[in-house]
Design a protein around this motif. Structure first.
Motif, PDB file in Angstrom:
ATOM      1  N   ASP A 102       0.844  -1.187   0.000  1.00 23.69           N
ATOM      2  CA  ASP A 102       0.000   0.000   0.000  1.00 23.69           C
ATOM      3  C   ASP A 102       0.884   1.244   0.000  1.00 23.69           C
ATOM      4  OD1 ASP A 102      -1.455   2.237   1.741  1.00 23.69           O
ATOM      5  OD2 ASP A 102      -2.996   1.027   0.747  1.00 23.69           O
ATOM      6  N   GLN A 103       0.555   2.198  -0.844  1.00 22.54           N
ATOM      7  CA  GLN A 103       1.397   3.378  -1.012  1.00 22.54           C
ATOM      8  C   GLN A 103       1.517   4.191   0.269  1.00 22.54           C
ATOM      9  OE1 GLN A 103       0.307   5.739  -4.363  1.00 22.54           O
ATOM     10  NE2 GLN A 103       1.960   7.218  -4.097  1.00 22.54           N
ATOM     11  N   HIS A 104       0.500   4.182   1.120  1.00 17.16           N
ATOM     12  CA  HIS A 104       0.495   5.012   2.318  1.00 17.16           C
ATOM     13  C   HIS A 104       0.924   4.253   3.566  1.00 17.16           C
ATOM     14  CE1 HIS A 104      -1.397   8.088  -0.118  1.00 17.16           C
ATOM     15  NE2 HIS A 104      -2.330   7.215  -0.476  1.00 17.16           N
ATOM     16  N   THR A 105       0.411   3.056   3.758  1.00 14.35           N
ATOM     17  CA  THR A 105       0.709   2.294   4.973  1.00 14.35           C
ATOM     18  C   THR A 105       1.901   1.357   4.807  1.00 14.35           C
ATOM     19  OG1 THR A 105      -0.738   0.429   4.380  1.00 14.35           O
ATOM     20  CG2 THR A 105      -1.748   2.317   5.522  1.00 14.35           C
ATOM     21  N   LEU A 106       2.289   1.084   3.550  1.00 13.40           N
ATOM     22  CA  LEU A 106       3.342   0.127   3.201  1.00 13.40           C
ATOM     23  C   LEU A 106       2.991  -1.301   3.574  1.00 13.40           C
ATOM     24  CD1 LEU A 106       6.618   2.082   4.117  1.00 13.40           C
ATOM     25  CD2 LEU A 106       5.372   2.021   1.957  1.00 13.40           C
ATOM     26  N   LEU A 107       1.717  -1.540   3.894  1.00 14.37           N
ATOM     27  CA  LEU A 107       1.288  -2.904   4.185  1.00 14.37           C
ATOM     28  C   LEU A 107       1.286  -3.727   2.901  1.00 14.37           C
ATOM     29  CD1 LEU A 107      -1.657  -2.155   6.650  1.00 14.37           C
ATOM     30  CD2 LEU A 107       0.565  -3.168   7.217  1.00 14.37           C
TER      31      LEU A 107
END
Length: 393
Positions: A102-107
């Motif tokens: 995920d671009q924001h959470t890096l999950l």
């Protein structure tokens, strides 16, 4: 060449923190896996790089690594269980796979969604192992600059060691200079690099090294070569792979002494001869890469005739002669540069390749000189008709 983190920042921000074998969601790292904190890698102040206009672009040294901790299962999800068709390449450390987060959470996300990343997985037979993995986390986890590749996270689950980086769409400078390269997203990248793009890459890489050298405790990169310069979609360069990086000399010392490691053809002569490593040993490696970019030839190639296998030994004598210079320039750039620009680049290369470290320019000086050469090139008007050569010499 790797990283792994716990949930609390290091108590002492000066030494590098140790790494805690934890899979929690923290984005900062401490570590207490029975090892000791390596205070030899302590940084003590913010560093600055050099900007487009000769001013300063602020790079940053963080008090502790700022990266995400992944579980091995996370990265299996991101890479579709490390499937063969997710493989990007293989190096000394291990295999690099593409994955998605995920671009924001890096999950981690499943295939084809979110942001693509590059995930480096240690080969269990690798001789480089944990020390270089940790050096990668220690340095790239704390150093932030536009011309250094971003380390996003790591995984440490014995025996697995992995690193997660931003994805660099156009691969390495080495691929573009020396062989046909296809972009990961299916976009062909077979066009030879133009003179102006090569200059842009050289300037960006020089800024990255200048940033490393400008901290109070200077960072010696030690393995500067074309394969460690990665390019984004716009050919902006970023230095990668800090597994061999060292902090520079302390106090009144002029060098550090260390086991000789690196890549044949790029290492400075004083380092090979004595094991003494100077900040300006990196400048020599930069000079070798400049020569590769000018000629389109590898630093060392056993397929060339005897006497020509070492690029520096073969061509260094010709760099000071204008008439000989045109013959050694990469024919794929024919008509794209002025004789003045190429000769200035040759003179800078010679300065970087000086046998004595103290005679080499600083990387800050190299940046200024490259920008001057780029200004000369901008004013150059190529001929109306241009017949490119078939490459090499």
């Amino acid at each position: 060449m790797g990283n792994c983190f716990g949930s609390q920042p290091a108590a002492d921000p000066t030494p590098f923190p140790a790494i805690n074998n934890s899979s929690g969601p923290s984005t900062q790292a401490t570590h207490s896996n029975g090892g000791t904190t390596d205070s030899s890698r302590g940084f003590s102040q913010i560093s600055n790089g050099v900007s487009d206009d000769g001013g300063v672009v602020n790079g940053e040294i963080l008090p502790s690594p700022n990266v995400k901790v992944y579980s091995f299962d996370d990265l299996m999800t991101a890479t579709r269980n490390f499937r063969g068709d997710m493989k990007l390449g293989v190096g000394g450390f291990g295999t690099v796979y593409k994955g998605w987060v995920d671009q924001h959470t890096l999950l981690p996300l499943r295939h084809g969604t979110g942001m693509m990343v590059a995930i480096k997985k240690l080969n269990q037979e690798s001789t480089q192992g944990f020390d270089e993995w940790q050096a990668e986390v220690d340095f790239l986890g704390r150093l932030s600059h536009p011309n250094l590749v971003k380390l996003l996270g790591y995984c440490l689950e014995d025996p697995e060691l992995l690193l997660v980086y931003e994805f660099m769409e156009r691969g390495s400078l080495e691929n573009h200079l020396f062989r046909t390269f296809s972009g990961i997203a299916g976009n062909a990248a077979n066009e030879p690099l133009s003179w102006n793009i090569r200059l842009r890459i050289a300037i960006g890489a020089a800024r990255g090294l200048a940033f490393l050298h400008s901290s109070e405790k200077q960072v010696i990169y030690r393995d500067f070569k074309a394969s460690n310069i990665l390019l984004d979609s716009n050919y902006n360069p970023k230095i990668s792979d800090f597994g061999l990086a060292k902090l520079g000399p302390a106090g009144e010392n002029t060098h550090v002494t260390t086991r000789i490691m690196g890549t044949h053809g790029y290492a400075a002569p004083e380092y090979i001869a004595t094991g003494h490593l100077y900040v300006k040993s990196d400048v020599y490696g930069f000079g070798v890469v400049l020569l590769e970019m000018m000629t389109g030839l590898r630093a060392h190639d056993t397929r060339r005739p005897t006497g020509q296998q070492s690029l520096v030994e073969w061509l260094q004598p010709d760099l000071s002669h204008r008439r000989r210079l045109k013959a050694l320039m990469d024919r794929k750039m024919e008509g794209q540069y002025s004789s003045k620009a190429s000769f200035e680049a040759a003179k800078l290369t010679l300065r970087c390749l000086e046998s004595e470290p103290k005679k080499r320019p600083s990387m800050e000086e190299v940046v200024v000189e490259l920008e001057r050469i780029a200004a000369i090139s901008t004013s150059h008007r190529p001929p109306r008709t241009h017949h490119a050569g078939t490459g090499g010499r």
